[in-house]
Design a protein around this motif. Structure first.
Motif, mmCIF file in Angstrom:
data_model
loop_
_atom_site.group_PDB
_atom_site.id
_atom_site.type_symbol
_atom_site.label_atom_id
_atom_site.label_comp_id
_atom_site.label_asym_id
_atom_site.label_seq_id
_atom_site.Cartn_x
_atom_site.Cartn_y
_atom_site.Cartn_z
ATOM 1 N N TYR A 1 0.838 -1.207 0.000
ATOM 2 C CA TYR A 1 0.000 0.000 0.000
ATOM 3 C C TYR A 1 0.867 1.249 0.000
ATOM 4 C CZ TYR A 1 -2.985 3.623 2.080
ATOM 5 O OH TYR A 1 -3.637 4.798 2.349
ATOM 6 N N ASN A 2 1.782 1.337 0.935
ATOM 7 C CA ASN A 2 2.659 2.500 1.046
ATOM 8 C C ASN A 2 3.920 2.047 1.764
ATOM 9 O OD1 ASN A 2 4.037 4.837 1.984
ATOM 10 N ND2 ASN A 2 2.164 6.047 1.713
ATOM 11 N N SER A 3 4.981 1.931 1.035
ATOM 12 C CA SER A 3 6.187 1.312 1.572
ATOM 13 C C SER A 3 6.737 2.053 2.776
ATOM 14 C CB SER A 3 7.260 1.248 0.474
ATOM 15 O OG SER A 3 6.814 0.447 -0.582
ATOM 16 N N LEU A 4 6.577 3.364 2.818
ATOM 17 C CA LEU A 4 7.180 4.153 3.892
ATOM 18 C C LEU A 4 6.250 4.298 5.089
ATOM 19 C CD1 LEU A 4 8.890 6.956 1.764
ATOM 20 C CD2 LEU A 4 9.955 4.926 2.792
ATOM 21 N N GLN A 5 5.009 4.663 4.835
ATOM 22 C CA GLN A 5 4.122 5.007 5.937
ATOM 23 C C GLN A 5 3.350 3.814 6.499
ATOM 24 O OE1 GLN A 5 1.675 8.274 4.717
ATOM 25 N NE2 GLN A 5 3.398 9.531 4.075
ATOM 26 N N ALA A 6 3.114 2.811 5.670
ATOM 27 C CA ALA A 6 2.362 1.648 6.152
ATOM 28 C C ALA A 6 2.915 0.401 5.472
ATOM 29 C CB ALA A 6 0.869 1.823 5.852
ATOM 30 N N PRO A 7 4.129 0.038 5.833
ATOM 31 C CA PRO A 7 4.795 -1.044 5.096
ATOM 32 C C PRO A 7 4.136 -2.405 5.258
ATOM 33 C CG PRO A 7 6.059 -0.403 7.036
ATOM 34 C CD PRO A 7 4.972 0.613 6.891
ATOM 35 N N ASN A 8 3.285 -2.568 6.241
ATOM 36 C CA ASN A 8 2.641 -3.868 6.448
ATOM 37 C C ASN A 8 1.213 -3.912 5.927
ATOM 38 O OD1 ASN A 8 4.853 -5.179 7.741
ATOM 39 N ND2 ASN A 8 4.440 -3.926 9.554
ATOM 40 N N ASP A 9 0.775 -2.827 5.322
ATOM 41 C CA ASP A 9 -0.528 -2.834 4.664
ATOM 42 C C ASP A 9 -0.312 -3.138 3.179
ATOM 43 O OD1 ASP A 9 -1.361 -1.999 7.103
ATOM 44 O OD2 ASP A 9 -2.209 -0.092 6.438
ATOM 45 N N PHE A 10 -1.245 -3.809 2.601
ATOM 46 C CA PHE A 10 -1.085 -4.109 1.176
ATOM 47 C C PHE A 10 -2.440 -4.316 0.543
ATOM 48 C CE2 PHE A 10 -0.554 -7.894 3.703
ATOM 49 C CZ PHE A 10 -1.434 -8.791 3.132
ATOM 50 N N MET A 11 -2.419 -4.393 -0.751
ATOM 51 C CA MET A 11 -3.645 -4.626 -1.504
ATOM 52 C C MET A 11 -3.448 -5.843 -2.400
ATOM 53 S SD MET A 11 -5.017 -0.825 -2.426
ATOM 54 C CE MET A 11 -3.489 -0.303 -3.142
ATOM 55 N N ILE A 12 -4.534 -6.545 -2.602
ATOM 56 C CA ILE A 12 -4.480 -7.728 -3.451
ATOM 57 C C ILE A 12 -5.634 -7.674 -4.449
ATOM 58 C CG2 ILE A 12 -3.474 -9.118 -1.607
ATOM 59 C CD1 ILE A 12 -6.214 -10.479 -1.313
ATOM 60 N N THR A 13 -5.484 -8.408 -5.517
ATOM 61 C CA THR A 13 -6.637 -8.658 -6.390
ATOM 62 C C THR A 13 -7.017 -10.126 -6.261
ATOM 63 O OG1 THR A 13 -5.198 -9.098 -8.292
ATOM 64 C CG2 THR A 13 -6.032 -6.861 -8.038
ATOM 65 N N GLY B 1 -12.080 -13.323 -8.785
ATOM 66 C CA GLY B 1 -13.507 -13.130 -8.998
ATOM 67 C C GLY B 1 -14.120 -11.985 -8.218
ATOM 68 N N LEU B 2 -13.338 -11.294 -7.401
ATOM 69 C CA LEU B 2 -13.928 -10.295 -6.517
ATOM 70 C C LEU B 2 -13.324 -8.902 -6.643
ATOM 71 C CD1 LEU B 2 -14.276 -12.395 -3.247
ATOM 72 C CD2 LEU B 2 -16.066 -11.800 -4.873
ATOM 73 N N GLY B 3 -12.128 -8.785 -7.140
ATOM 74 C CA GLY B 3 -11.541 -7.471 -7.294
ATOM 75 C C GLY B 3 -10.511 -7.142 -6.237
ATOM 76 N N VAL B 4 -10.508 -5.891 -5.784
ATOM 77 C CA VAL B 4 -9.419 -5.365 -4.958
ATOM 78 C C VAL B 4 -9.788 -5.398 -3.478
ATOM 79 C CG1 VAL B 4 -7.951 -3.363 -4.514
ATOM 80 C CG2 VAL B 4 -8.711 -3.864 -6.849
ATOM 81 N N PHE B 5 -8.862 -5.904 -2.684
ATOM 82 C CA PHE B 5 -9.003 -5.871 -1.236
ATOM 83 C C PHE B 5 -7.785 -5.183 -0.625
ATOM 84 C CE2 PHE B 5 -11.912 -9.179 -2.319
ATOM 85 C CZ PHE B 5 -12.902 -9.130 -1.358
ATOM 86 N N TYR B 6 -8.051 -4.464 0.487
ATOM 87 C CA TYR B 6 -6.996 -3.768 1.213
ATOM 88 C C TYR B 6 -6.839 -4.412 2.576
ATOM 89 C CZ TYR B 6 -4.935 -0.081 4.110
ATOM 90 O OH TYR B 6 -4.167 0.624 4.986
ATOM 91 N N TRP B 7 -5.616 -4.731 2.930
ATOM 92 C CA TRP B 7 -5.324 -5.337 4.235
ATOM 93 C C TRP B 7 -4.819 -4.253 5.174
ATOM 94 C CZ3 TRP B 7 -5.948 -9.222 7.453
ATOM 95 C CH2 TRP B 7 -5.051 -9.403 8.496
#
Lengths: 213, 202
Positions: B62-74, B77-83
């Motif tokens: 998601y943001n390597s500097l500010q939130a390095p442990n958050d990410f997004m996946i596709t 069959g469902l699209g985009v999810f944010y962790w």
């Protein structure tokens, strides 16, 4: 796909490369795309739009039909149906035998649609039928995207379209019967089945369409 | 990090080495970090042949500097999810999915709040690509790629191959989730044929 520094997007699809003319972030629902071609005639850039240059890049073979060891037909995405009589070189546009098949092909205009060839085959039932049958996914001009089947004799002196062009249809298969052309059938489209047959009057008509999902 | 059709796994190289050496290559269950099932959706999936509908097809930070442990996946069959790693929750970044009809670019709504009724539409997602403001590192939006370029609709076909969504804000750079398909201009004077339309002979 590739995103350029100015946010224009390059994608490869349908056997070709396309680039957006504007940054993708300006998306208003009407994106302007430009197909990428190789330039083949240097002088033509002065008076012709770039898309009139033939010789597409990233063109893909879709089907190969070896009629004999030496007679090879190939169908390509966004290009024509080509044939070789020596099985090695000399592929030529079936409507322009004098034009060799090279990436710099600049053949003459034609009103017979024959791009996005899905299959090339012969009559599986009647060995006396020397014609070749070609499934075409793209029509011409106002028939862009319309599928149909062409019948071509092996000397390419008799080329004509069988039946109607079907909106959005991609040819899937042609089925041969023992009763000759009067009952020959072919299937169009991946998503919708449209079964066509030839009426006694010689006119092909879609007889029904049935979604399969 | 590994995305599979049975979930998402986050593990160290040492954990992988140990798994191979000690447990036949099976990762410890603690490495599975979650699965973005949607409330009310998974039950429906269980009644049908899922195929690879739930396969993870892309992962991006998601943001390597500010939130390095958050990410997004596709998910296919469902699209985009944010962790959201701070809360340990998944957020579905799909508010709306709009196609564009080939030829006239009219809006075709494939999804507008009711996923269950739209499983058959435009749901072969394979990749998410961040888009920054040109020449900067400031996030502007995202491109969401679909495996299929066109979708049969009642009166023809609709573009569904590439969708674009802006970010929520300059601070919250998740995709807003209003995904609109890129189409092809119908103005043939200024536009060659669309990226999934073959140019006819001339």
């Amino acid at each position: 796909m590739l995103l350029l520094p100015d946010n224009r997007l390059i994608v490869g699809a349908s056997g070709n490369i396309f680039v957006t003319k504007d940054p993708i972030t300006n998306n208003t629902g009407t994106v302007k795309w430009q197909q990428v071609y190789t330039s083949t005639v240097a002088s033509s850039i002065l008076d012709l739009p770039e898309y009139q240059h033939r010789g597409y890049v990233n063109t893909a073979n879709k089907t190969i039909y070896p009629a004999t060891d030496n007679e090879i037909w190939i169908g390509q995405a966004d290009r024509l149906v080509f044939k070789s009589d020596d099985g090695v070189n000399g592929f030529y546009d079936i409507e322009n035998p004098a034009t060799p098949y090279t990436i710099t092909y600049t053949g003459t205009n034609s009103n017979i649609p024959k791009t996005d060839c899905w299959f090339i085959t012969n009559n599986k039932v009647d060995a006396a039928d020397q014609n070749v049958y070609i499934g075409i996914g793209e029509g011409f001009a106002t028939n862009v995207g319309n599928g149909h089947v062409m019948q071509v004799n092996k000397n390419q002196t008799n080329i004509f379209q069988l039946g109607d062009q079907i909106l959005g249809g991609d040819p899937v298969k042609i089925m041969f019967t023992k009763n000759g052309l009067s009952s020959q059938k072919y299937l169009l489209s991946n998503d919708l089945i449209t079964l066509n047959h030839r009426k006694e009057s010689g006119v092909y008509k879609a007889v029904y369409g049935r979604p399969i999902h | 990090m590994l995305g599979t059709d049975s979930g998402l796994y986050k593990f160290t190289l040492q954990q992988a080495i140990d798994a191979v050496a000690n447990s036949g290559g099976v990762l410890p269950s603690s490495t599975q970090i979650g699965w973005p099932y949607l409330s009310g959706v998974i039950d429906s999936y269980d009644t049908i042949d899922k195929g690879n509908l739930l396969a993870v097809t892309d992962i991006m930070r998601y943001n390597s500097l500010q939130a390095p442990n958050d990410f997004m996946i596709t998910i296919y069959g469902l699209g985009v999810f944010y962790w959201d790693n701070s809360t340990g929750t998944w957020q579905w970044q799909m508010n709306k999915l709009e196609g564009r009809q080939q030829g006239n670019n009219s809006t075709i709504i494939f999804y507008d709040g009711n996923l269950i009724n739209n499983l058959d539409h435009a749901n072969n997602f394979t990749r998410i690509l961040p888009v920054n403001y040109a020449g900067t590192t400031t996030r502007q939006g995202y491109l969401l790629f679909n495996e299929e370029p066109l979708k049969e609709i009642t009166n023809g076909k609709a573009y569904i191959g590439i969708f674009y969504s802006p970010v929520i804000s300059n601070v919250d750079i998740r995709p807003k989730g209003d995904w609109v398909a890129l189409s092809a201009s119908t103005n043939m004077i200024n536009n060659d044929y669309g990226w999934n339309t073959t140019r006819p002979l001339q």
